[in-house]
Enzyme design. Structure first.
Site, PDB file in Angstrom:
ATOM      1  N   ARG A  47       0.872  -1.180   0.000  1.00  0.00           N
ATOM      2  CA  ARG A  47       0.000   0.000   0.000  1.00  0.00           C
ATOM      3  C   ARG A  47       0.905   1.225   0.000  1.00  0.00           C
ATOM      4  O   ARG A  47       2.130   1.113   0.132  1.00  0.00           O
ATOM      5  CB  ARG A  47      -1.013   0.000   1.147  1.00  0.00           C
ATOM      6  CG  ARG A  47      -0.664  -0.636   2.447  1.00  0.00           C
ATOM      7  CD  ARG A  47       0.446   0.043   3.223  1.00  0.00           C
ATOM      8  NE  ARG A  47       0.198   1.467   3.383  1.00  0.00           N
ATOM      9  CZ  ARG A  47       1.100   2.381   3.643  1.00  0.00           C
ATOM     10  NH1 ARG A  47       2.387   2.044   3.763  1.00  0.00           N
ATOM     11  NH2 ARG A  47       0.813   3.649   3.760  1.00  0.00           N
ATOM     12  N   ALA A  49       0.859   5.114  -2.250  1.00  0.00           N
ATOM     13  CA  ALA A  49       0.725   5.383  -3.687  1.00  0.00           C
ATOM     14  C   ALA A  49       1.949   4.990  -4.529  1.00  0.00           C
ATOM     15  O   ALA A  49       1.812   4.243  -5.513  1.00  0.00           O
ATOM     16  CB  ALA A  49       0.350   6.854  -3.887  1.00  0.00           C
ATOM     17  N   GLN A 195      -2.043   2.423   9.949  1.00  0.00           N
ATOM     18  CA  GLN A 195      -0.732   2.514   9.290  1.00  0.00           C
ATOM     19  C   GLN A 195       0.270   3.268  10.166  1.00  0.00           C
ATOM     20  O   GLN A 195       1.472   2.999  10.126  1.00  0.00           O
ATOM     21  CB  GLN A 195      -0.860   3.254   7.947  1.00  0.00           C
ATOM     22  CG  GLN A 195      -1.570   2.488   6.856  1.00  0.00           C
ATOM     23  CD  GLN A 195      -3.034   2.836   6.792  1.00  0.00           C
ATOM     24  OE1 GLN A 195      -3.637   3.190   7.806  1.00  0.00           O
ATOM     25  NE2 GLN A 195      -3.638   2.741   5.619  1.00  0.00           N
ATOM     26  N   ASP A 236      -1.913  10.760  -2.306  1.00  0.00           N
ATOM     27  CA  ASP A 236      -2.323   9.708  -3.252  1.00  0.00           C
ATOM     28  C   ASP A 236      -2.632  10.263  -4.623  1.00  0.00           C
ATOM     29  O   ASP A 236      -2.544   9.563  -5.637  1.00  0.00           O
ATOM     30  CB  ASP A 236      -3.527   8.944  -2.712  1.00  0.00           C
ATOM     31  CG  ASP A 236      -3.049   7.939  -1.695  1.00  0.00           C
ATOM     32  OD1 ASP A 236      -2.773   8.348  -0.557  1.00  0.00           O
ATOM     33  OD2 ASP A 236      -2.887   6.760  -2.070  1.00  0.00           O
ATOM     34  N   ASN A 246      -5.328  12.424   0.307  1.00  0.00           N
ATOM     35  CA  ASN A 246      -4.432  11.594   1.126  1.00  0.00           C
ATOM     36  C   ASN A 246      -5.276  10.858   2.155  1.00  0.00           C
ATOM     37  O   ASN A 246      -6.509  11.016   2.194  1.00  0.00           O
ATOM     38  CB  ASN A 246      -3.356  12.465   1.792  1.00  0.00           C
ATOM     39  CG  ASN A 246      -2.269  11.625   2.440  1.00  0.00           C
ATOM     40  OD1 ASN A 246      -1.737  10.703   1.815  1.00  0.00           O
ATOM     41  ND2 ASN A 246      -1.939  11.893   3.691  1.00  0.00           N
ATOM     42  N   LYS A 247      -4.636  10.058   2.960  1.00  0.00           N
ATOM     43  CA  LYS A 247      -5.330   9.206   3.938  1.00  0.00           C
ATOM     44  C   LYS A 247      -6.388   9.967   4.718  1.00  0.00           C
ATOM     45  O   LYS A 247      -6.153  11.103   5.135  1.00  0.00           O
ATOM     46  CB  LYS A 247      -4.281   8.611   4.892  1.00  0.00           C
ATOM     47  CG  LYS A 247      -4.808   7.694   5.972  1.00  0.00           C
ATOM     48  CD  LYS A 247      -5.702   6.595   5.459  1.00  0.00           C
ATOM     49  CE  LYS A 247      -5.063   5.737   4.400  1.00  0.00           C
ATOM     50  NZ  LYS A 247      -6.058   4.882   3.677  1.00  0.00           N
TER      51      LYS A 247
END
Ligand code: MRU
Length: 343
Positions: A47, A49, A195, A236, A246-247
């Site tokens: 995982r 990007a 994460q 991302d 992004n996250k």
């Protein structure tokens, strides 16, 4: 400071460090077929990007090997299906499409009558090596923006594990730590997939960079104490006007940063920029399973049957970002006009 590398090609096989079981287990999984790699991307064995893009490039090599073995000189036609499957494996990280496109340009140029494997492998290795080189460049450019002895918050994992090596946001943090710019890192645990807790805390510990883990909801209170200088995250997908996907939780941090006078840095290679999209409203946001929210490690924690929202990413408007750092240069106060300096 460059020892973790999550993607390895050896013995004509792709090896991925299984990020679902880190840090408790360091388990390498082997892949010989593109369809299995598409599953590995969907299921988060790999995982982040840039790491997804590099993995997809190697998957194209394996798709071409199978196509050549099964169809001989008709191999190019047999590439369409596995590449379409790969392209669907995760929707938000544009590096996936970028890598598939670059590999497609390469294979369309090859001779029908010859095995395509070695030429494509060379291109995949270029993509892999270029990513690591870009991360080191961004590390220096990002660290240049930071004053000595700064404190930072990072979110998710934009480290070596999310790239070919060294990391984007964590690349700046690694470089900044060496230069005395960064003295302490707060890592958001990053619900629901954790994460931050599982990957970022582990990576920073390996490099002896002081790190404190915090629940995502603790970031506001920490910023209110005045100790935080920068939020540093990856991306991302970045649109032409500088909006950043992004996250999930990054947008919340950016709003908090603005309120508390904390600066916001996004670190991403130019392969994360989608010049075809004008702004963040156009970015497809991946919705993942409800179970990732209602369960922890397969154990139900919410009442049976309660629905859950699980968008994997959010969009931070360019107006909340102080700097986008790429290997091609830094964009301060990102906007349509300022982003064009990268072209
Ligand atoms: O769902 P993930 O773990 O793939 O999400 C990763 C992120 O949001 C990262 O911040 C982003 O991909 C940049 S990685 C250098």
């Amino acid at each position: 400071m460059d020892s973790i590398q999550p993607i390895d090609w050896r013995d004509n096989t792709l090896f991925l460090l299984d990020q679902r079981v880190l840090p408790n287990q360091q388990n390498w999984v082997q892949y010989q077929h593109a369809a299995d790699i598409a599953n590995a991307i969907s299921n988060m064995v790999v995982r982040g990007a840039p790491a997804i893009g590099i993995t997809a490039a190697y998957a194209v090599v394996l798709a071409a090997r199978d196509a050549w073995n099964n169809k001989g000189k008709g191999w190019k036609k047999a590439m369409v299906e596995p590449l379409a499957l790969l392209a669907k494996s995760r929707p938000t990280a544009v590096n996936l499409h970028w890598a598939i496109e670059r590999m497609t340009i390469c294979y369309l140029d090859l001779d029908n009558e010859q095995s395509p494997e070695s030429a494509l492998l060379l291109e995949a290795k270029h993509i892999h090596n270029e990513d690591v080189t870009a991360n080191h460049k961004m590390g220096k450019l990002g660290a240049d923006l930071i004053d000595d002895n700064s404190m930072v918050i990072t979110h998710c994992n934009a480290g070596a594990l999310a790239t070919g090596g060294f990391g984007t946001a964590l690349g700046v943090i690694r470089q900044g730590f060496v230069e005395g710019k960064i003295k302490h890192v707060y890592a958001d645990e990053t619900r629901p997939w954790l994460q931050g807790a599982r990957l970022t805390a582990w990576e920073l510990q390996q490099d002896n960079i002081p790190v404190t883990l915090q629940a995502d909801g603790a970031a506001a209170a920490l910023m209110a104490t005045g100790v935080v200088d920068w939020i540093i995250v990856g991306a991302d997908r970045i649109t032409a006007n500088g909006d950043v996907a992004n996250k999930i939780g990054t947008y919340m941090l950016a709003i908090l940063a603005k309120y508390h006078n904390v600066k916001m840095m996004v670190v991403a290679p130019t392969s994360t920029i989608d010049w075809e999209l004008h702004d963040g409203d156009e970015i497809p946001i991946e919705q993942r399973s409800e179970q990732e929210v209602t369960e922890i490690n397969g154990h139900q924690i919410a009442p049976e049957g309660v629905p859950a929202l699980n968008p994997a990413f959010d969009v931070t408007p360019a107006s909340l970002i102080d700097a986008i750092v790429t290997e091609a240069g830094v964009v301060l106060s990102p906007s349509l006009k300022n982003m064009r300096t990268l072209k």
